[in-house]
Design an enzyme around this catalytic site. Structure first.
Site, PDB file in Angstrom:
ATOM      1  N   ASP A  55      20.526 -34.214  22.979  1.00 36.72           N
ATOM      2  CA  ASP A  55      21.470 -35.303  23.406  1.00 36.72           C
ATOM      3  C   ASP A  55      22.521 -35.551  22.380  1.00 36.72           C
ATOM      4  O   ASP A  55      22.031 -35.555  21.146  1.00 36.72           O
ATOM      5  CB  ASP A  55      20.777 -36.506  24.051  1.00 36.72           C
ATOM      6  N   TYR A 113       9.416 -34.181  19.817  1.00 33.59           N
ATOM      7  CA  TYR A 113      10.368 -35.184  19.289  1.00 33.59           C
ATOM      8  C   TYR A 113       9.505 -36.129  18.527  1.00 33.59           C
ATOM      9  O   TYR A 113       8.550 -36.655  18.825  1.00 33.59           O
ATOM     10  CB  TYR A 113      11.325 -35.708  20.563  1.00 33.59           C
TER      11      TYR A 113
END
Length: 248
Positions: A55, A113
């Site tokens: 993102d 992540y």
């Protein structure tokens, strides 16, 4: 035709993510910068594939991409030229020619992540763009309890922006809260795939738990859509730290 695989790292601060999702598109993306450079280098119309569409504002220490080209340039020459012409906040760490069937997105079996938090009164000024500063006490045990409820195969629609039209079932392989150094916390998430905003919504909810705003039992309630998740954690603390492929 060659099929080239690369590993990248990038600072996402100044970009609108890997690939802007609006119909108008944007060249101010990681994908846009690399594609434009490759097209100028080769004269080809290049289509990039990536392991994870990060993102806006999210960083990557281990992003995998692949593309096909008719260029006579070798993989090492691609690496050298891209590192010369790309902005300094994008780097190619490795490049190799791979079998035609390899696809950076389709062959990726999991992504990892890491979210970094400064859990101390005075923030590190040099890390302020890459770590969320929380000067309040954090209940790490409560966060760990909430994190354990995330692991498994669930419908993660509630932990997403709701934009995905296909299946929202995902398998989270790891959700762990660790302290690698005094005054520092990492939340590590590994899954077979992530929905839009899914990592940041999970982390934002875990932070609510750690700050005593809601109990660990909220996780099952959110997964069953009885409660809403917390607000997304700020993007700048999130980094793609692993893209994993089968060795067979």
């Amino acid at each position: 035709m060659k099929n080239i695989r690369m590993t990248l790292e990038y600072d996402g601060t100044n970009y609108q993510g890997w690939q802007h999702l609006s119909k108008k598109g944007s060249s101010n993306t990681i994908c846009g910068k690399i594609t434009d450079t490759l097209c100028k280098m080769t004269g080809d119309s290049i289509e990039l594939f990536c392991a994870a569409r990060t993102d806006s504002g999210v960083h990557a220490a281990c992003q995998t991409i692949s593309f096909k080209t008719n260029s006579t340039l070798s993989a090492s020459e691609f690496k050298l030229s891209l590192n010369q012409y790309l902005p300094q906040d994008i780097a190619v760490l490795s490049a190799e020619e791979v079998p035609e069937r390899f696809h950076a997105a389709l062959n990726c079996i999991s992504q990892t992540y890491t979210y970094r938090i400064q859990a101390r009164m005075i923030p590190d000024v040099f890390m302020r763009k890459y770590m969320l500063h929380i000067p309040e006490p954090i209940d790490v045990a409560a966060m760990a309890e909430g994190a354990s409820a995330i692991i498994g195969t669930w419908n993660f629609f509630s932990f997403s922006s709701g934009k995905k039209k296909k299946s929202t079932d995902k398998t989270v392989l790891r959700c762990e809260v660790i302290s690698p150094a005094d005054g520092e916390l990492h939340i590590i998430l590994e899954a077979d795939g992530f929905l839009h905003l899914m990592p940041r919504l999970i982390i934002g909810t875990l932070l609510d738990i750690g700050l005593g705003k809601r109990p660990p039992a909220c996780i099952p309630a959110i997964l069953s859509r009885k409660e809403a998740p917390g607000r997304p954690a700020p993007a700048y603390g999130l980094c793609l730290t692993g893209t994993h492929y089968s060795t067979s």
